[in-house]
Design an enzyme around this catalytic site. Structure first.
Site, PDB file in Angstrom:
ATOM      1  N   HIS A  18       0.849  -1.195   0.000  1.00  0.00           N
ATOM      2  CA  HIS A  18       0.000   0.000   0.000  1.00  0.00           C
ATOM      3  C   HIS A  18       0.886   1.247   0.000  1.00  0.00           C
ATOM      4  CE1 HIS A  18       0.798   0.582   4.257  1.00  0.00           C
ATOM      5  NE2 HIS A  18       0.285  -0.595   4.578  1.00  0.00           N
ATOM      6  N   HIS A  21       3.898   1.592   2.393  1.00  0.00           N
ATOM      7  CA  HIS A  21       5.134   0.909   1.982  1.00  0.00           C
ATOM      8  C   HIS A  21       5.816   1.695   0.867  1.00  0.00           C
ATOM      9  CE1 HIS A  21       2.438  -2.718   3.039  1.00  0.00           C
ATOM     10  NE2 HIS A  21       3.212  -2.509   4.083  1.00  0.00           N
ATOM     11  N   CYS A 126      -3.002 -17.986  23.718  1.00  0.00           N
ATOM     12  CA  CYS A 126      -4.262 -18.415  23.088  1.00  0.00           C
ATOM     13  C   CYS A 126      -3.919 -19.515  22.111  1.00  0.00           C
ATOM     14  CB  CYS A 126      -4.934 -17.251  22.363  1.00  0.00           C
ATOM     15  SG  CYS A 126      -6.305 -17.819  21.316  1.00  0.00           S
ATOM     16  N   CYS A 129      -4.928 -18.919  18.480  1.00  0.00           N
ATOM     17  CA  CYS A 129      -4.019 -17.983  17.786  1.00  0.00           C
ATOM     18  C   CYS A 129      -2.606 -18.520  17.714  1.00  0.00           C
ATOM     19  CB  CYS A 129      -3.909 -16.658  18.526  1.00  0.00           C
ATOM     20  SG  CYS A 129      -5.405 -15.719  18.630  1.00  0.00           S
ATOM     21  N   CYS A 143      -8.998 -13.952  24.956  1.00  0.00           N
ATOM     22  CA  CYS A 143      -8.271 -13.626  23.733  1.00  0.00           C
ATOM     23  C   CYS A 143      -9.039 -12.569  22.948  1.00  0.00           C
ATOM     24  CB  CYS A 143      -8.099 -14.890  22.888  1.00  0.00           C
ATOM     25  SG  CYS A 143      -7.669 -14.527  21.184  1.00  0.00           S
ATOM     26  N   HIS A 146     -10.418 -14.435  19.595  1.00  0.00           N
ATOM     27  CA  HIS A 146     -11.331 -15.580  19.695  1.00  0.00           C
ATOM     28  C   HIS A 146     -12.322 -15.469  20.836  1.00  0.00           C
ATOM     29  CE1 HIS A 146      -7.956 -17.107  17.272  1.00  0.00           C
ATOM     30  NE2 HIS A 146      -8.909 -17.771  16.652  1.00  0.00           N
ATOM     31  N   LYS A 294      -3.878   5.603  10.825  1.00  0.00           N
ATOM     32  CA  LYS A 294      -2.912   4.729  10.182  1.00  0.00           C
ATOM     33  C   LYS A 294      -3.669   3.784   9.244  1.00  0.00           C
ATOM     34  CE  LYS A 294       1.052   1.877  11.255  1.00  0.00           C
ATOM     35  NZ  LYS A 294       0.928   0.513  10.780  1.00  0.00           N
ATOM     36  N   LYS A 297      -5.519  -3.051   7.431  1.00  0.00           N
ATOM     37  CA  LYS A 297      -6.425  -3.975   6.766  1.00  0.00           C
ATOM     38  C   LYS A 297      -7.807  -3.901   7.407  1.00  0.00           C
ATOM     39  CE  LYS A 297      -5.754  -8.519   4.785  1.00  0.00           C
ATOM     40  NZ  LYS A 297      -4.997  -9.760   4.825  1.00  0.00           N
TER      41      LYS A 297
HETATM   42  N1  MSP Z   1       8.586  -6.756   8.321  1.00  0.00           N
HETATM   43  C1  MSP Z   1       8.689  -5.641   9.216  1.00  0.00           C
HETATM   44  C2  MSP Z   1       9.974  -4.876   9.005  1.00  0.00           C
HETATM   45  C3  MSP Z   1      11.213  -5.673   9.132  1.00  0.00           C
HETATM   46  S1  MSP Z   1      12.632  -4.748   8.756  1.00  0.00           S
HETATM   47  C4  MSP Z   1      13.907  -5.702   9.210  1.00  0.00           C
HETATM   48  C5  MSP Z   1       7.508  -4.724   9.006  1.00  0.00           C
HETATM   49  N2  MSP Z   1       6.916  -4.802   7.817  1.00  0.00           N
HETATM   50  S2  MSP Z   1       5.646  -3.954   7.327  1.00  0.00           S
HETATM   51  O1  MSP Z   1       5.217  -4.563   6.105  1.00  0.00           O
HETATM   52  O2  MSP Z   1       4.710  -3.831   8.363  1.00  0.00           O
HETATM   53  O3  MSP Z   1       6.239  -2.552   6.893  1.00  0.00           O
HETATM   54  C6  MSP Z   1       6.596  -1.608   7.836  1.00  0.00           C
HETATM   55  C7  MSP Z   1       7.164  -0.360   7.172  1.00  0.00           C
HETATM   56  O4  MSP Z   1       6.329   0.092   6.096  1.00  0.00           O
HETATM   57  C8  MSP Z   1       7.151   0.802   8.148  1.00  0.00           C
HETATM   58  O5  MSP Z   1       8.241   0.831   9.008  1.00  0.00           O
HETATM   59  C9  MSP Z   1       7.180   1.965   7.193  1.00  0.00           C
HETATM   60  O6  MSP Z   1       8.482   2.146   6.712  1.00  0.00           O
HETATM   61  C10 MSP Z   1       6.260   1.484   6.083  1.00  0.00           C
HETATM   62  N3  MSP Z   1       4.871   1.884   6.366  1.00  0.00           N
HETATM   63  C11 MSP Z   1       3.795   1.067   6.555  1.00  0.00           C
HETATM   64  N4  MSP Z   1       2.701   1.825   6.761  1.00  0.00           N
HETATM   65  C12 MSP Z   1       3.040   3.129   6.721  1.00  0.00           C
HETATM   66  C13 MSP Z   1       2.343   4.338   6.712  1.00  0.00           C
HETATM   67  N5  MSP Z   1       1.046   4.405   6.880  1.00  0.00           N
HETATM   68  N6  MSP Z   1       3.053   5.477   6.507  1.00  0.00           N
HETATM   69  C14 MSP Z   1       4.395   5.475   6.237  1.00  0.00           C
HETATM   70  N7  MSP Z   1       5.071   4.344   6.233  1.00  0.00           N
HETATM   71  C15 MSP Z   1       4.477   3.183   6.642  1.00  0.00           C
HETATM   72  O7  MSP Z   1       7.210  -3.972   9.897  1.00  0.00           O
END
Ligand code: MSP
Length: 502
Positions: A18, A21, A126, A129, A143, A146, A294, A297
């Protein structure tokens, strides 16, 4: 040649990419591109985080194996980044053998150094989970997912002796005051350490979807301790120690504030425990919020990058990610805001500069662009724009860098308006004004190419230049006087068509 190593977090494969990321990834990409322009040897890494319960659960829900889940979703991330012109040198997947080797070797070193001990973990579990919950997460003692009673369970775990690293971490922070940026985030990390650190459980027996613990194969590493090591894997930690030496520890981790504790406390401590140096730079940004919240999902407020690319184009999307928020604080994303900025900066400012210049060159100069004047009033403006952009990209402040670049665009438009070459008779005065504007367009094509590469390549071609702005080298390419003159200038369709929302 200076080296520049930059990373994004590796993204979980439980869910599709999204714009949150994309936010981190596009910033990392633009910074990497800027360093390539400066002639640095760049290593830009992104990838996917594929182990752990979250991914296992998503696979179960989809009725597929976790490997299948990881294969499918990592492909979606790769596709999204291809579409956004993300120029990563490597894409790491934590299920790759090279990563398993690095995780096992690094954590074995921590174990051999005596910083991992066996213990029992006691927690509220749990079974449905297959996860532990903190007391505070329970709903009426049950939980939260659940609604069933949780059990007090004990599990044999390996623990990392994090508590021993309080002082070494504080010493390291003191010796590297600029390692964590911005300062507010550095203080947050320091606060966490000063509060006191408990040892942490780093293995699981309740799950098999992970990297096996080399000294006890009935355990796998907890996903975070496998994930963080990706940055070492890709630099050659296990397979090419010489290469690792060259790239470590001068790394630049770009992360969201949600994973500060892992990157600014656990990861440096783990590296110290393995006898390695902590990362030299961690750049921590805030969230992109949708409607003040934020993206998640469950809230159904996730936006896919491709949906916005359909309306704004790749460069329109990239520009917004880079320009709208300062790097550090949270920022609100809105579609209306995106339209307004696109129209103002791209369609009107930059797009108009090109179309005005090309139109007048066509009408008054037979379609052939003139050379700039050495003593143009715009020369100083261009030098200032370059200096400010250079400093801002170096501090990972893309919004500032683009603001500086666009000051030059605005000044060039103002210069045209003041001189009105469209009203004048063809001749040296008109050539001079247009030559200066073409030179600004050339410099902007270079300076903005880290942010909006496709548009800059097209701009470069339209003003009759050979090759690509992406192959130019700074600082030479930003020096006033590079536009040769005597080359054909093409009008063409608007670079950034105006967006009207009905
Ligand atoms: N897999 C772990 C990270 C491991 S790094 C060794 C993780 N993944 S995640 O898919 O949840 O992605 C997290 C990262 O995505 C955040 O730290 C950020 O960089 C980015 N973002 C996810 N949602 C975001 C926003 N809404 N706004 C800005 N960046 C965000 O955590």
């Amino acid at each position: 040649m200076p080296r520049f190593y930059v990373t994004t977090p590796i993204y979980y494969v439980n869910d599709a990419p999204h714009i949150g990321h994309a936010y981190t990834t596009v910033i990392a990409d633009a910074v990497a591109r800027w360093h390539r322009l400066a002639g640095d040897d760049v290593f830009f890494l992104t990838g996917t985080d594929e182990h752990g319960l979250k991914v296992q659960r998503a696979a179960d829900a989809n009725g597929i194996s976790p490997k299948e889940q990881a294969d499918r979703t990592s492909e979606r991330f790769k596709e999204a980044w291809r579409q956004l012109r993300v120029s990563n040198e490597d894409f790491i997947r934590t299920t790759e053998p090279r990563h398993h080797r690095a995780v096992q070797q690094l954590l074995q070193a921590v174990y051999d150094n005596g910083h991992i001990t066996k213990g029992t973990y006691e927690g509220l579990y749990c079974v449905a989970c297959e996860a532990y919950y903190a007391e505070a997460d329970l709903v009426d003692g049950n939980c939260p997912i659940h609604g069933r009673p949780v059990e007090l369970l004990e599990e044999e775990n390996y623990f990392f002796a994090l508590s021993r690293f309080e002082q070494p971490l504080l010493d390291w922070f003191a010796a590297h005051p600029d390692a964590i940026q911005p300062d507010a985030k550095r203080n947050e990390a320091l606060g966490l350490i000063r509060q006191g650190l408990d040892d942490v459980s780093i293995t699981r027996t309740s799950l098999s979807w992970g990297v096996p613990v080399p000294w006890d194969e009935s355990h796998v590493f907890y996903v975070w301790y496998d994930a963080l090591i990706n940055y070492a894997t890709a630099a050659g930690y296990a397979d090419d120690p010489e290469r690792f030496e060259q790239w470590w520890p001068a790394v630049n981790h770009l992360i969201g504030k949600d994973i500060l504790r892992f990157h600014c406390v656990y990861w440096p401590a783990l590296l110290l425990a393995a006898g390695l140096e902590p990362p030299r730079h961690v750049w921590v940004h805030g969230f992109l919020l949708v409607g003040g919240e934020k993206m998640s999902k469950t809230r159904l407020n996730q936006i896919a990058p491709a949906d916005l690319v359909a309306d704004f184009g790749v460069d329109g999307f990239r520009y917004h990610m880079l320009r709208d928020n300062a790097f550090g604080p949270d920022g609100d994303f809105s579609y209306e805001g995106m339209v307004a900025r696109y129209n103002a900066d791209l369609a009107n400012n930059l797009g108009n500069l090109l179309s005005r210049v090309a139109t007048v060159v066509d009408r008054k100069c037979g379609g052939v662009g003139a050379a700039p004047q050495p003593d143009s009033p715009l020369a100083g403006v261009a030098a200032e724009a370059y200096a400010a952009a250079e400093a801002a990209w170096g501090r990972v402040q893309p919004a500032e860098a683009l603001e500086a670049t666009w000051r030059l665009v605005r000044e060039a438009n103002a210069h045209l308006e003041a001189n009105e070459p469209w009203k004048a008779e063809p001749g040296p005065a008109v050539d001079a004004v247009l030559g200066d504007a073409l030179e600004v367009l050339r410099i902007v094509a270079v300076l903005a190419s880290a942010a909006i590469p496709d548009a800059c390549e097209e701009l470069w071609r339209r003003i009759g230049l050979p090759g690509s702005p992406l192959d130019q080298r700074l600082p030479a390419a930003a020096a006033w006087g590079g536009y040769p003159g005597g080359v054909p200038v093409e009008k063409g369709a608007p670079l950034f068509p105006r967006i009207t929302t009905a």
